[in-house]
Scaffold this active site. Structure first.
Site, PDB file in Angstrom:
ATOM      1  N   GLY A  25       1.296  -1.565   2.049  1.00 29.25           N
ATOM      2  CA  GLY A  25       1.668  -2.482   0.978  1.00 29.25           C
ATOM      3  C   GLY A  25       3.127  -2.370   0.565  1.00 29.25           C
ATOM      4  CG  HIS A  26       4.470  -4.899  -2.664  1.00 26.11           C
ATOM      5  ND1 HIS A  26       4.678  -6.030  -3.410  1.00 26.11           N
ATOM      6  CD2 HIS A  26       3.439  -4.247  -3.229  1.00 26.11           C
ATOM      7  CE1 HIS A  26       3.800  -6.041  -4.386  1.00 26.11           C
ATOM      8  NE2 HIS A  26       3.040  -4.986  -4.300  1.00 26.11           N
TER       9      HIS A  26
END
Lengths: 355, 355, 355
Positions: free
Chosen positions: A248-249
């Site tokens: 994920g970011h």
């Protein structure tokens, strides 16, 4: 750098004597035996050298047709074959296999069907394959190979000696270090999952960070690494990612951490150095995982792990009928524990007042 | 619509006064402070405005170098920085970030290397990138951008203001609404997993439904949405799908539901409106999930959920040695419960007949 | 072979009498009723024939608008519609649907934008679509269709009557049998996750095996099958793989095994024939799974399974508050079991010496 292993014609052969001169270890048996390729105990032929590092495969030592084997000191006497005895047969095999199977050159240049913006800087020694698209301002380093159908976005920097296998997608502004391997279908720099509920619908939050991948990273097939929402998502040097992983970011994966297939890591989590994460594990967002943590396959991690060690969360597999009978009690464990507490109190009372 | 965020040269700067005039909230401290970009508390520079919505990051308020911050009422006095005080700092930040980072135009037209069947209708304001293939009878709406390497099948309809990132695949006859974003590697309309055992092998069942995606949907990288077996698979308006999600044939995902990465949803399941499904959850087939259901990450759902609420199924993580000791009892929970029942009976008997 | 189902104009219509003459079963009601397509009970129109095999959909029999239905013997009297009564309505429907929806021919030849090495052998009846790249020495069999954006590596053999949907990637030297379907984003032959720790970093082990896929296999969208480290990874005939599956290096999947979406199988595991593996299951490495094993969705398998049967490992879903209360006890099951043992001992002691 190349996409294939050497064909039999391209291979050279070496004696065990030459091999230990280069890689160490000790030969027992005939040291002039010649081998040209590595093979499994099960399938090897006389021109193969095999290895035995996993005790569960020791029984195969007796019937292998390999010309020679690599074994540990404790296994050295389990075979009469010509053999190289060393401390760590698996690593020895890894080094030897890399030596016997060097990358095959694929040439340099740009395929006629590639679409490359005039502003792109491609090193003269790089190879850009068919159907590739490279956007404005991108840079491709020396000896890097970009295979068919890859898309390299605007202003992306790809370092030297990289291999992008077919159909990799890299979004704008991401940075790829040297000696990075990206397997087919990998996606680097897609928007992170950044949304905020706004009155009656989700509002998308622009993802303005990048993905920065350091040197010597390998990214498996169909693995996705999202760009940062504000700051960058960072994959440190030497990280090895298997297939179908989702990062994920704003995650940061510490140097030399290895992650097996199908793992999901939610946003803003930081994973330490030299961790090992088993297949299909799931790690929540905004967590901190210390260095040298090992997470077993299929474990779900919902809290930070601040101390090294091995962590597990696996529901025991059972025949379906047994599972049906046992699992239903999990919904009542608190009541069961309460009944035990009550039994203890009643029994203590009886023990105090026996009659 | 564009693939990148504005470069520093393309950005404009705004005072806090201008910002609250546009988005509401109240300035405390110097309202003439100028900001031009959003940033995290940790990395912000003086030209950034940051925000604090998660209590775990409040300590960073004291050392941020941001020029200003967005805070909630309860946090308003934890900093002396120029600040915008509002009800929901995260949504405020989302709106402001979208304002400061508008999409960058990419122009219109069809790249010379794209392959477009003569029967395709492409709006004059759309952009078709390099190496794209569009099959007969397809339609591409106004201002839609299709990036490198995408494949759009026969008779597909893509609406207006969509973005298809590199290497997206859409199978024949699917329908994509307006303002839909499909990230790289997403596959829309592959055959559902429809097989029937027939004597001595699996027989494939033709998948003759479509995928219909409504307006304002976002589909993450490498997410797959299968076409219906007979009827259509439907993704309603405003649904947000993260990366690596699998949606089986004939599912219907209700409006404004958000699904995190690596979730698998088996065929013919209907999920309500405004649900939130955590990462790596797994939802079985032919189920019904009500509106406003929240499913925690890594939960497996094997039955329908007919009432709103939050549902969880997480095996607690433990050090491996502790797990070994405890988990084995799960295989004997029914026996343990039986022993508790027996103890209760024997103790009751003793209490009735004490001597 | 084709990428789409027949349009209404291309379809033919058949009476129930003609259908049972071809496929068996018995008509009840008017056997001259004409149908031209299959449909669900819910959405069918009078020109559709529907089916009922799942008891949970029996209630829909009463309100379907289908012209006819396929039902089992036990359901034969639940409807007055013209109907075909047979032993297995689902398989009957599968056969009939395949008959009513034959593949549509897509023609043959090579699209002008495809990039095919001069050494490639493409059968004259095959179709190579736009933006495809095929490397030196590859072979493409009769009537095989390769859709847009696929990459077929050096020396790959693709058999006859295969369909490669858009953006499939096949690495060098892999072998694909006849009648194999590969869905978009599938990656065949990427390097296995072979690394060995060497002093201070991971050393990559060359992956010199191949992937060999037998006849009549279907591989779902974004599924990945890694090439072998030394020997080959093998997918036997008739295996059906759903989307987003990861199969590690040197696995062997037995004939006619069906695996649902999001399953991960670690390296060197052998799965038997005619197994069924539920969605999101995870199977560890170096395991042996017998023939005819059924593994429930979301189960993690950490040991070999040597006997046929159904195996499950599912943490029961609960409302979050209930889960909080109950799951915490799992960390103390061993202590709970100890307290039960102690209660039993103390109670037995009291029973022996009542006063």
């Amino acid at each position: 750098m190349s996409v294939r292993t050497p064909s039999p014609k391209e291979r050279r052969a070496y004696s065990l004597r030459e091999i230990v001169a280069r890689f160490g270890g000790e030969v027992r048996g005939e040291d002039s035996v010649i081998v040209e390729q590595v093979g499994t105990l099960e399938s090897a032929q006389p021109f193969h050298i095999s290895f035995c590092s996993n005790p569960r495969y020791q029984r195969l030592l007796h019937r292998t047709r390999a010309g020679a084997v690599i074994v540990g000191r404790e296994t050295a006497d389990l075979t009469a074959l010509p053999r190289i005895v060393c401390d760590d047969p698996y690593t020895y095999f890894a080094r030897l296999s890399a030596f016997l199977n060097p990358p095959v050159a694929v040439g340099s240049g740009v395929h006629a069907t590639a679409s490359i913006d005039p502003s792109v800087q491609v090193d003269a020694s790089a190879w850009i394959g068919p159907q590739v698209a490279i956007g404005p301002g991108a840079t491709v380093g020396a000896r890097t190979v970009i295979h068919a159908g890859c898309s390299v976005g605007e202003n992306v920097i790809v370092g030297a000696d990289c291999v992008l296998h077919a159909n990799v997608s890299i979004y704008h502004d991401c940075v790829i270090g040297d000696r990075v391997i990206l397997h087919s279908g990998a996606v680097v720099g897609a928007d992170g999952f950044g949304i905020a509920w706004d009155a009656n619908c989700w509002r998308k939050i622009p993802q303005i960070g990048r993905v920065v991948i350091a040197d010597d990273v390998e990214v498996g097939a169909n693995t996705t690494i999202d760009r940062g929402a504000l700051d960058d998502t960072i994959i440190e040097e030497g990280v090895k990612l298997d297939n179908q992983i989702q990062i994920g970011h704003n995650c940061r994966i510490g140097a030399h951490t290895a992650i097996a297939g199908c793992v999901g890591i939610a946003g803003s989590t930081r994973i330490g150095r030299q961790c090992k994460i088993g297949g299909s594990a799931m790690i929540g967002g905004h967590l901190e995982i210390a260095d040298n943590v090992e997470i077993s396959g299929a474990a779900a991690v919902a809290k930070s792990i601040l101390k090294p060690g091995t962590y597990t969360a696996l529901f025991p597999l059972a025949r379906h009928q047994d599972w049906l009978r046992n699992a239903s009690h999990i919904r009542h464990l608190d009541a069961l524990a309460g009944r035990i507490r009550e039994l203890e109190a009643r029994l203590a009372e009886m023990e105090r007042n026996p009659s």
